[in-house]
Design a protein around this motif. Sequence first.
Motif, PDB file in Angstrom:
ATOM      1  N   VAL A 122      -1.122  -8.283  -1.220  1.00  0.00           N
ATOM      2  CA  VAL A 122      -1.719  -8.562  -2.518  1.00  0.00           C
ATOM      3  C   VAL A 122      -2.991  -9.370  -2.318  1.00  0.00           C
ATOM      4  O   VAL A 122      -2.944 -10.503  -1.823  1.00  0.00           O
ATOM      5  CB  VAL A 122      -0.743  -9.327  -3.431  1.00  0.00           C
TER       6      VAL A 122
ATOM      7  N   TYR B  71     -10.280  -4.276  -0.060  1.00  0.00           N
ATOM      8  CA  TYR B  71      -8.887  -4.000   0.268  1.00  0.00           C
ATOM      9  C   TYR B  71      -8.493  -4.688   1.564  1.00  0.00           C
ATOM     10  O   TYR B  71      -9.252  -4.686   2.539  1.00  0.00           O
ATOM     11  CB  TYR B  71      -8.656  -2.498   0.433  1.00  0.00           C
TER      12      TYR B  71
ATOM     13  N   TRP C  90      -1.584  -1.062   2.868  1.00  0.00           N
ATOM     14  CA  TRP C  90      -2.775  -1.389   2.090  1.00  0.00           C
ATOM     15  C   TRP C  90      -2.407  -2.131   0.820  1.00  0.00           C
ATOM     16  O   TRP C  90      -1.368  -1.864   0.207  1.00  0.00           O
ATOM     17  CB  TRP C  90      -3.522  -0.109   1.704  1.00  0.00           C
TER      18      TRP C  90
ATOM     19  N   GLN D 298      -3.746  -3.403  -3.167  1.00  0.00           N
ATOM     20  CA  GLN D 298      -4.304  -2.699  -4.323  1.00  0.00           C
ATOM     21  C   GLN D 298      -5.790  -2.995  -4.519  1.00  0.00           C
ATOM     22  O   GLN D 298      -6.458  -2.308  -5.289  1.00  0.00           O
ATOM     23  CB  GLN D 298      -3.528  -3.069  -5.580  1.00  0.00           C
TER      24      GLN D 298
END
Length: 125
Positions: free
Chosen positions: A5, A95, A115, A117
């Motif tokens: 995150v 990212y 990955w 968001q």
Amino acid sequence: QVLLVESGGGLVQAGGFLRLSCAASGRRISSFAMGWFRQAPGKEREFVAAINWSGTSTNYAASVKGRFTITRDNAENTVFLQVYSLKPEDTAVYYCAAGSPDSYISPDPTKFTYWGQGTQVTVSS
């Protein structure tokens, strides 16, 4: 599974500074190389910076070298990207990604497995 995150993005004037954070959960990131990528509207995702599992080796895109710094805190399971002297062309979604131990050497996004968001960075002129 690793959940990433990102946070810390925002609107900043050219020449400004931001500190992006990437908090991981699910697994410890100490076994992963970590990277930052960005994608501007209408453009492909591009490599920004990466760091090896221990934080002793880093890799930067030529366009950000000297202005961006990637660090990590394995105890806090977090990766950071300090971005200085921001330019309008730095505007993008940023990212965070986790990959195999040697993935930090290559700017190839396919080398990274997990990955986040993304967090929006907008630089005004």
